[in-house]
Motif scaffolding. Structure first.
Motif, PDB file in Angstrom:
ATOM      1  N   CYS A   1      -0.349  -4.326   3.567  1.00 41.03           N
ATOM      2  CA  CYS A   1      -1.762  -4.569   3.838  1.00 41.03           C
ATOM      3  C   CYS A   1      -2.003  -6.067   3.775  1.00 41.03           C
ATOM      4  O   CYS A   1      -1.831  -6.678   2.721  1.00 41.03           O
ATOM      5  CB  CYS A   1      -2.624  -3.840   2.812  1.00 41.03           C
ATOM      6  SG  CYS A   1      -4.384  -4.039   3.123  1.00 41.03           S
TER       7      CYS A   1
ATOM      8  N   TYR B   1       0.869  -1.170   0.000  1.00 43.68           N
ATOM      9  CA  TYR B   1       0.000   0.000   0.000  1.00 43.68           C
ATOM     10  C   TYR B   1       0.910   1.226   0.000  1.00 43.68           C
ATOM     11  O   TYR B   1       1.689   1.418   0.924  1.00 43.68           O
ATOM     12  CB  TYR B   1      -0.909   0.002   1.234  1.00 43.68           C
ATOM     13  CG  TYR B   1      -2.149   0.832   1.032  1.00 43.68           C
ATOM     14  CD1 TYR B   1      -3.373   0.227   0.777  1.00 43.68           C
ATOM     15  CD2 TYR B   1      -2.093   2.215   1.068  1.00 43.68           C
ATOM     16  CE1 TYR B   1      -4.519   0.985   0.571  1.00 43.68           C
ATOM     17  CE2 TYR B   1      -3.226   2.979   0.857  1.00 43.68           C
ATOM     18  CZ  TYR B   1      -4.433   2.355   0.612  1.00 43.68           C
ATOM     19  OH  TYR B   1      -5.556   3.105   0.398  1.00 43.68           O
TER      20      TYR B   1
ATOM     21  N   SER C   1      -6.773  -6.310   7.459  1.00 44.03           N
ATOM     22  CA  SER C   1      -8.104  -6.192   6.884  1.00 44.03           C
ATOM     23  C   SER C   1      -8.764  -7.557   6.735  1.00 44.03           C
ATOM     24  O   SER C   1      -8.138  -8.519   6.302  1.00 44.03           O
ATOM     25  CB  SER C   1      -7.971  -5.535   5.498  1.00 44.03           C
ATOM     26  OG  SER C   1      -9.216  -5.310   4.929  1.00 44.03           O
TER      27      SER C   1
ATOM     28  N   GLY D   1      -7.164  -7.246  -1.546  1.00 44.31           N
ATOM     29  CA  GLY D   1      -7.298  -5.996  -0.808  1.00 44.31           C
ATOM     30  C   GLY D   1      -7.896  -4.879  -1.597  1.00 44.31           C
ATOM     31  O   GLY D   1      -7.823  -3.747  -1.185  1.00 44.31           O
TER      32      GLY D   1
ATOM     33  N   MET E   1      -1.422  -2.644   7.717  1.00 45.15           N
ATOM     34  CA  MET E   1      -2.875  -2.485   7.635  1.00 45.15           C
ATOM     35  C   MET E   1      -3.433  -3.911   7.672  1.00 45.15           C
ATOM     36  O   MET E   1      -3.053  -4.745   6.850  1.00 45.15           O
ATOM     37  CB  MET E   1      -3.267  -1.802   6.329  1.00 45.15           C
ATOM     38  CG  MET E   1      -2.592  -0.471   6.120  1.00 45.15           C
ATOM     39  SD  MET E   1      -2.698   0.018   4.400  1.00 45.15           S
ATOM     40  CE  MET E   1      -3.502   1.574   4.581  1.00 45.15           C
TER      41      MET E   1
ATOM     42  N   TYR F   1     -11.011  -3.587  10.036  1.00 51.41           N
ATOM     43  CA  TYR F   1      -9.741  -3.017   9.595  1.00 51.41           C
ATOM     44  C   TYR F   1      -9.057  -2.264  10.726  1.00 51.41           C
ATOM     45  O   TYR F   1      -9.713  -1.644  11.557  1.00 51.41           O
ATOM     46  CB  TYR F   1     -10.053  -2.062   8.441  1.00 51.41           C
ATOM     47  CG  TYR F   1      -8.906  -1.249   7.924  1.00 51.41           C
ATOM     48  CD1 TYR F   1      -8.100  -1.727   6.914  1.00 51.41           C
ATOM     49  CD2 TYR F   1      -8.656   0.027   8.418  1.00 51.41           C
ATOM     50  CE1 TYR F   1      -7.060  -0.964   6.410  1.00 51.41           C
ATOM     51  CE2 TYR F   1      -7.620   0.796   7.923  1.00 51.41           C
ATOM     52  CZ  TYR F   1      -6.830   0.296   6.916  1.00 51.41           C
ATOM     53  OH  TYR F   1      -5.800   1.051   6.426  1.00 51.41           O
TER      54      TYR F   1
END
Length: 153
Positions: free
Chosen positions: A93, A6, A142, A152, A140, A128
């Motif tokens: 992520c 990310y 998620s 993602g 991150m 998240y």
């Protein structure tokens, strides 16, 4: 489980992602601008429509580009937040397969680190959270039940 990079940029995310698209091909499966975000989607700590300078409303809140089996994702950092620099311009992520995995991984990675946003349900449908681990790596975490942790974007 899938880990995707990310990327954070200081206002030129659209330009960067169009450049990457010219190289890798494909389409953007997801693009959201700050002015498209719900105004009540912030708790004062997250990335949301409120608090974004009006002249930056057309900036990229989230964009995704499929590159092979990886989803390259990115955002513009609004000028009222600390700007991206080497070291803060990339997060990892991780999309997990269950809420329990999200909580377990978030707790383990945040041990000795700094929680930026605790795990919570978000307006876009994910469970998240964000953190910086003890080695200064941004994460991150998620989980999206509809996507079953597969990507993602």
């Amino acid at each position: 489980m899938v880990i995707n990079p990310y990327l954070n940029f200081n206002g030129n995310t659209e330009e960067v992602f169009n450049f990457y698209k010219s190289i890798f091909g494909g389409d953007f499966p997801f693009v959201m601008r700050f002015n498209e975000m719900p105004k009540d989607a912030t708790d004062g700590e997250g990335c949301a429509g409120e608090g974004i300078p009006e002249n930056e409303g057309n900036g990229i809140a989230h964009i995704a580009l499929q590159v092979g089996s990886t989803m390259l994702m990115g955002t513009d950092v609004p000028s009222n937040m600390p700007q991206a620099t080497a070291g803060t311009n990339v997060s990892l992520c991780i999309s997990v397969d269950s809420r329990a995995d999200a909580d377990r991984i978030f707790a383990a990675l945040s041990n000795g680190g700094t929680v930026q946003m605790p795990m919570q349900d978000q307006f876009w449908g994910d469970y998240y959270g964000m953190l910086v681990d003890q080695y200064q790596i941004q994460w991150m975490i998620s989980f999206n039940e509809a996507q079953d942790g597969k990507n993602g974007g």
